[in-house]
Design an enzyme around this catalytic site. Sequence first.
Site, short mmCIF file in Angstrom:
data_model
loop_
_atom_site.label_atom_id
_atom_site.label_comp_id
_atom_site.label_asym_id
_atom_site.label_seq_id
_atom_site.Cartn_x
_atom_site.Cartn_y
_atom_site.Cartn_z
N LYS A 147 7.98 -5.83 -0.42
CA LYS A 147 7.63 -5.35 -1.75
C LYS A 147 8.90 -5.13 -2.59
CE LYS A 147 3.69 -3.78 0.60
NZ LYS A 147 2.77 -4.80 0.19
N TRP A 157 -4.60 1.92 3.99
CA TRP A 157 -3.44 1.77 4.89
C TRP A 157 -3.32 2.94 5.86
CZ3 TRP A 157 -2.20 -2.82 5.86
CH2 TRP A 157 -2.29 -3.80 4.87
N ASP A 164 4.90 6.09 6.26
CA ASP A 164 4.79 4.67 5.91
C ASP A 164 5.15 4.58 4.44
OD1 ASP A 164 4.10 2.15 5.12
OD2 ASP A 164 2.01 2.25 5.78
N1 PMP Z 1 1.34 -0.06 4.83
C1 PMP Z 1 1.25 -0.27 3.51
C2 PMP Z 1 1.27 0.91 2.61
C3 PMP Z 1 1.15 -1.56 3.01
O1 PMP Z 1 1.06 -1.77 1.70
C4 PMP Z 1 1.15 -2.66 3.91
C5 PMP Z 1 1.08 -4.10 3.44
N2 PMP Z 1 0.66 -4.33 2.19
C6 PMP Z 1 1.23 -2.39 5.27
C7 PMP Z 1 1.34 -1.09 5.70
C8 PMP Z 1 1.21 -3.51 6.28
O2 PMP Z 1 2.38 -4.22 6.14
P1 PMP Z 1 2.69 -5.57 6.91
O3 PMP Z 1 1.89 -6.63 6.24
O4 PMP Z 1 4.15 -5.72 6.74
O5 PMP Z 1 2.30 -5.38 8.33
#
Ligand code: PMP
Length: 360
Positions: free
Chosen positions: A197, A103, A173
Amino acid sequence: MTQRIHNFCAGPCTLPLSVLEAAQNELTNFAGTGMSVMEISHRSKVFMQVHEETLALAQELISAPPQFKPLLLQGGASEQFAMSAQNLLAEGGEAAIINSGIWAGKALSEANRIATMRCIWDGKAKDYTTLPAAEELSIGDKDYRYLHITSNETIGGIQWREYPDLGIPLVIDASSDYYTRDIPWERCAVVYGGVQKNLAPSGLALVFVHENYLVDHPEIAKFSCYKTHADANSLYNTPPTWQIYILNKVLHWMKEQGGISHFNQFSAEKSAKLYAAIDSSDFYYNPIAPEYRSHTNVIFRTPSEELDKAFVSAADAAGLSGLKGHRSVGGLRASLYNALEMASVDALIDFMQQFEQQHV
Ligand code: PMP
């Protein structure tokens, strides 16, 4: 299926049963309107009340100071990879990032499409199984505008215990450990996370932006400016009203349960139990440095990929869902978000022990 199963999905994921039941009860007639909440205007008095209360509760529960504006934005956390860089680097300059896994890597490549973000530490050489100690981090005399970090790597199962302090503002994030821990607001510029989540159904990011960054940037799209949404109280355009409505209910539920300090302790307890089961067995294995093991996404493996696959199907058949590791890394993963009860962790540990006995 006549009853609810144990849901270890990484997101979208399990929501509190009481929230689902309350939503079910009001599905066709919300607040005496004779309509579902999905069928009413986002500018109606009855919805505005939900919306404003949601923003206020979101702020209160995570103890965000008044200098931070809570925003409900579409595009999920992925949009925030770009939006944070667009807003904070609009006048030039560079940002720094710590690459802790998949991520953070995505945040880095997205930011570099539109601005300059430098990686100041990369966990790749150690297969993203550890995070840097304070003494390993330095920015020298570089004038970075901010440091981006990923609070918890949802796929890699690694989590900061204490956020790094390099004397520059943090952009965090917080997607997969949102509302399970305190935020050091005095050191933050932006804190964001997808809601799917711990907070609500997917379709929104909950973003806290310090007022210093609520600036109009005519050179970027109006929709991409934090200020646009702050000025409109997150009603610049039609928002996903159902998500906001459920978010409202989840926030109320969290408050009743004891707020962030409760969930902080609860996620530590749930994960400690599961890590203890993994560590006490020669069959299961978790590669993450113990001090950085995630409290919300526990990754593990059996001795082989074939056994990992067999584990997932047998678990599914036994009513334990969502245990397959992310498609990019394989293995197994149990996500222990706020709405997941201890009984589910106990059921998983029992299942793991049985599976081990059958396959050693
Ligand atoms: N950052 C993290 C730490 C994530 O776990 C996720 C999605 N699992 C995201 C960003 C991306 O999120 P989204 O699908 O809402 O764009």
